[in-house]
Write a protein that holds these residues in place. Sequence first.
Motif, PDB file in Angstrom:
ATOM      1  N   UNK A  38       0.832  -1.198   0.000  1.00 45.42           N
ATOM      2  CA  UNK A  38       0.000   0.000   0.000  1.00 45.42           C
ATOM      3  C   UNK A  38       0.870   1.254   0.000  1.00 45.42           C
ATOM      4  N   UNK A  39       1.914   1.240   0.829  1.00 41.91           N
ATOM      5  CA  UNK A  39       2.832   2.381   0.888  1.00 41.91           C
ATOM      6  C   UNK A  39       3.568   2.553  -0.438  1.00 41.91           C
ATOM      7  N   UNK A  40       4.028   1.432  -1.021  1.00 44.65           N
ATOM      8  CA  UNK A  40       4.741   1.498  -2.299  1.00 44.65           C
ATOM      9  C   UNK A  40       3.839   2.040  -3.406  1.00 44.65           C
ATOM     10  N   UNK A  41       2.574   1.663  -3.371  1.00 45.46           N
ATOM     11  CA  UNK A  41       1.628   2.155  -4.371  1.00 45.46           C
ATOM     12  C   UNK A  41       1.479   3.662  -4.275  1.00 45.46           C
ATOM     13  N   UNK A  42       1.372   4.167  -3.051  1.00 45.65           N
ATOM     14  CA  UNK A  42       1.236   5.609  -2.847  1.00 45.65           C
ATOM     15  C   UNK A  42       2.510   6.339  -3.272  1.00 45.65           C
ATOM     16  N   UNK A  43       3.663   5.763  -2.943  1.00 45.30           N
ATOM     17  CA  UNK A  43       4.937   6.416  -3.238  1.00 45.30           C
ATOM     18  C   UNK A  43       5.266   6.433  -4.730  1.00 45.30           C
ATOM     19  N   UNK A  44       4.945   5.338  -5.431  1.00 47.58           N
ATOM     20  CA  UNK A  44       5.324   5.230  -6.849  1.00 47.58           C
ATOM     21  C   UNK A  44       4.196   5.601  -7.797  1.00 47.58           C
ATOM     22  N   UNK A  45       2.973   5.682  -7.286  1.00 46.96           N
ATOM     23  CA  UNK A  45       1.780   5.953  -8.103  1.00 46.96           C
ATOM     24  C   UNK A  45       1.560   4.853  -9.141  1.00 46.96           C
ATOM     25  N   UNK A  46       2.057   3.648  -8.849  1.00 46.78           N
ATOM     26  CA  UNK A  46       1.767   2.460  -9.645  1.00 46.78           C
ATOM     27  C   UNK A  46       1.339   1.347  -8.693  1.00 46.78           C
ATOM     28  N   UNK A  47       0.541   0.401  -9.179  1.00 45.17           N
ATOM     29  CA  UNK A  47      -0.022  -0.607  -8.291  1.00 45.17           C
ATOM     30  C   UNK A  47       1.003  -1.659  -7.859  1.00 45.17           C
ATOM     31  N   UNK A  48       1.026  -1.906  -6.554  1.00 45.51           N
ATOM     32  CA  UNK A  48       1.808  -2.968  -5.932  1.00 45.51           C
ATOM     33  C   UNK A  48       0.852  -3.820  -5.107  1.00 45.51           C
ATOM     34  N   UNK A  49       1.023  -5.133  -5.153  1.00 46.65           N
ATOM     35  CA  UNK A  49       0.129  -6.030  -4.423  1.00 46.65           C
ATOM     36  C   UNK A  49       0.939  -7.045  -3.618  1.00 46.65           C
ATOM     37  N   UNK A  50       0.212  -7.843  -2.815  1.00 47.48           N
ATOM     38  CA  UNK A  50       0.807  -8.956  -2.101  1.00 47.48           C
ATOM     39  C   UNK A  50       0.279 -10.244  -2.723  1.00 47.48           C
ATOM     40  N   UNK A  51       1.180 -11.055  -3.242  1.00 45.47           N
ATOM     41  CA  UNK A  51       0.790 -12.334  -3.832  1.00 45.47           C
ATOM     42  C   UNK A  51       0.604 -13.364  -2.728  1.00 45.47           C
ATOM     43  N   UNK A  52      -0.618 -13.820  -2.546  1.00 41.30           N
ATOM     44  CA  UNK A  52      -0.895 -14.813  -1.502  1.00 41.30           C
ATOM     45  C   UNK A  52      -0.311 -16.175  -1.878  1.00 41.30           C
ATOM     46  N   UNK A  53      -0.256 -16.488  -3.170  1.00 40.29           N
ATOM     47  CA  UNK A  53       0.262 -17.792  -3.599  1.00 40.29           C
ATOM     48  C   UNK A  53       1.781 -17.864  -3.483  1.00 40.29           C
ATOM     49  N   UNK A  54       2.465 -16.744  -3.787  1.00 38.16           N
ATOM     50  CA  UNK A  54       3.926 -16.731  -3.736  1.00 38.16           C
ATOM     51  C   UNK A  54       4.472 -16.132  -2.435  1.00 38.16           C
ATOM     52  N   UNK A  55       3.545 -15.542  -1.669  1.00 35.09           N
ATOM     53  CA  UNK A  55       3.925 -14.905  -0.399  1.00 35.09           C
ATOM     54  C   UNK A  55       5.028 -13.870  -0.601  1.00 35.09           C
ATOM     55  N   UNK A  56       4.790 -12.965  -1.564  1.00 32.05           N
ATOM     56  CA  UNK A  56       5.773 -11.921  -1.828  1.00 32.05           C
ATOM     57  C   UNK A  56       5.108 -10.712  -2.472  1.00 32.05           C
ATOM     58  N   UNK A  57       5.788  -9.580  -2.401  1.00 32.32           N
ATOM     59  CA  UNK A  57       5.301  -8.369  -3.063  1.00 32.32           C
ATOM     60  C   UNK A  57       5.418  -8.530  -4.574  1.00 32.32           C
ATOM     61  N   UNK A  58       4.473  -7.952  -5.323  1.00 34.17           N
ATOM     62  CA  UNK A  58       4.650  -7.912  -6.771  1.00 34.17           C
ATOM     63  C   UNK A  58       4.156  -6.579  -7.325  1.00 34.17           C
ATOM     64  N   UNK A  59       4.986  -6.059  -8.190  1.00 33.74           N
ATOM     65  CA  UNK A  59       4.705  -4.794  -8.860  1.00 33.74           C
ATOM     66  C   UNK A  59       3.999  -5.110 -10.169  1.00 33.74           C
TER      67      UNK A  59
END
Length: 224
Positions: A38-59
Amino acid sequence: MINLEAVKFDEKGLVPAIVQDVSTKEVLTLAYMNGESLVKTVETRETWFWSRSRAELWHKGATSGNTQRVVEMRYDCDQDAVLMLVEPNGPACHTGEKTCFHEVVLGTESDVAGQVGASASETTAILSRLESVISSRAVDKPAGSYTTYLFEEGVDKILKKIGEEAAEVIIAAKNRDRSELTWEVADLFFHVMVLLREQDVSLDEVLAVLEERHAKKPSDEQGK
């Protein structure tokens, strides 16, 4: 600006994030975010999510190039879901579809019939996306952008280009050159849309005039 501290995450530290096309209002995907994404999305103005299957951040778009520029972010009345209005740079779905919600489960006959005319809405969506890109160029003015160059040169330069492109359209049509005609008409469309932005006229205003004309009865057209 969204108050990040007000967002309520679930017991796993996640919050559902609905992504919507800012131009067409079509829902593109449903994903999940943790505090960091959520913070990365606000800072970069591009969507960042949390992958539940891979258990990692993804841009989103990091490998495919199909990034999503965040125009606006909101949370719902319970603060436990996030809505992001974005400018998509390509399809949202990993299958190549524009939206992840492309499978029809239930619909009326009119809904099914509407699928036949989907190309018309897609055309409008393309123009809306182009309008969004032109608008962002007018504000951000990135270096090296041709659109930035047009805005910096001003209305006289834009009008000159429209005149040149209109002449090219005429030549292509007279030569019966189908490929050249489509190319030159596309160029003309682009420069006209740049002019509309420079004049602060929206595409919706132009489409509204066309819709109004189309809705007129045949008798209204007589005498023209």
